[in-house]
Design a protein around this motif. Structure first.
Motif, short mmCIF file in Angstrom:
data_model
loop_
_atom_site.label_atom_id
_atom_site.label_comp_id
_atom_site.label_asym_id
_atom_site.label_seq_id
_atom_site.Cartn_x
_atom_site.Cartn_y
_atom_site.Cartn_z
N PRO A 23 0.82 -1.22 0.00
CA PRO A 23 0.00 0.00 0.00
C PRO A 23 0.86 1.28 0.00
N LEU A 24 2.16 1.14 0.24
CA LEU A 24 3.04 2.30 0.27
C LEU A 24 3.28 2.87 -1.13
N ARG A 25 3.48 4.16 -1.19
CA ARG A 25 3.88 4.83 -2.43
C ARG A 25 5.39 4.65 -2.59
N LEU A 26 5.87 4.81 -3.80
CA LEU A 26 7.29 4.62 -4.06
C LEU A 26 8.15 5.59 -3.25
N TYR A 27 7.72 6.83 -3.13
CA TYR A 27 8.52 7.80 -2.37
C TYR A 27 8.56 7.42 -0.88
N GLU A 28 7.50 6.79 -0.38
CA GLU A 28 7.49 6.34 1.01
C GLU A 28 8.49 5.20 1.21
N LEU A 29 8.51 4.28 0.27
CA LEU A 29 9.49 3.19 0.32
C LEU A 29 10.90 3.75 0.26
N GLU A 30 11.11 4.70 -0.63
CA GLU A 30 12.42 5.31 -0.79
C GLU A 30 12.89 5.95 0.52
N GLU A 31 11.99 6.63 1.21
CA GLU A 31 12.32 7.25 2.50
C GLU A 31 12.68 6.18 3.54
N GLN A 32 11.90 5.11 3.58
CA GLN A 32 12.14 4.05 4.56
C GLN A 32 13.44 3.29 4.28
N LEU A 33 13.82 3.20 3.01
CA LEU A 33 15.00 2.43 2.62
C LEU A 33 16.22 3.32 2.37
N ALA A 34 16.15 4.58 2.75
CA ALA A 34 17.23 5.53 2.48
C ALA A 34 18.55 5.10 3.10
N ALA A 35 18.51 4.48 4.25
CA ALA A 35 19.74 4.06 4.92
C ALA A 35 20.33 2.78 4.31
N ARG A 36 19.56 2.12 3.49
CA ARG A 36 20.03 0.88 2.85
C ARG A 36 20.56 1.21 1.46
N ASP A 37 20.89 0.19 0.71
CA ASP A 37 21.55 0.35 -0.59
C ASP A 37 20.55 0.44 -1.75
#
Length: 89
Positions: A23-37
């Protein structure tokens, strides 16, 4: 997760074995995964850089990204500099 993309206002997560809808938007995923690769490769694509097997230039300044499972994702020319920066080029 290998990569995420959006189609028809839905976001999908691709793994080596399956595809999942979130249900997340792509920008939300990007924010959550910012610390990862993870790196943005287009308006609708987010790549896990740890699973990138090969990069190859494509027409119009785009780049063809082959993932570890053999699937090919096209990075738009707007996001190619970010991919190159990730490589240190």
């Amino acid at each position: 997760m290998l990569y995420a993309d959006t189609a028809d206002k839905k976001t999908f997560l691709y793994t080596a074995d399956a595809v999942y809808e979130t249900p997340l938007r792509l920008y939300e995923l990007e924010e959550q995964l910012a610390a990862r690769d993870f790196v943005r490769a287009g308006k609708s694509v987010l790549l896990n850089f740890a699973h990138v097997a090969a990069l190859r230039p494509d027409f119009g300044g785009r780049m063809r990204v082959t993932m570890s499972n053999g699937e090919v994702v096209v990075a738009s020319r707007q996001y190619v500099p970010a991919l190159k920066a990730k490589l240190g080029l």
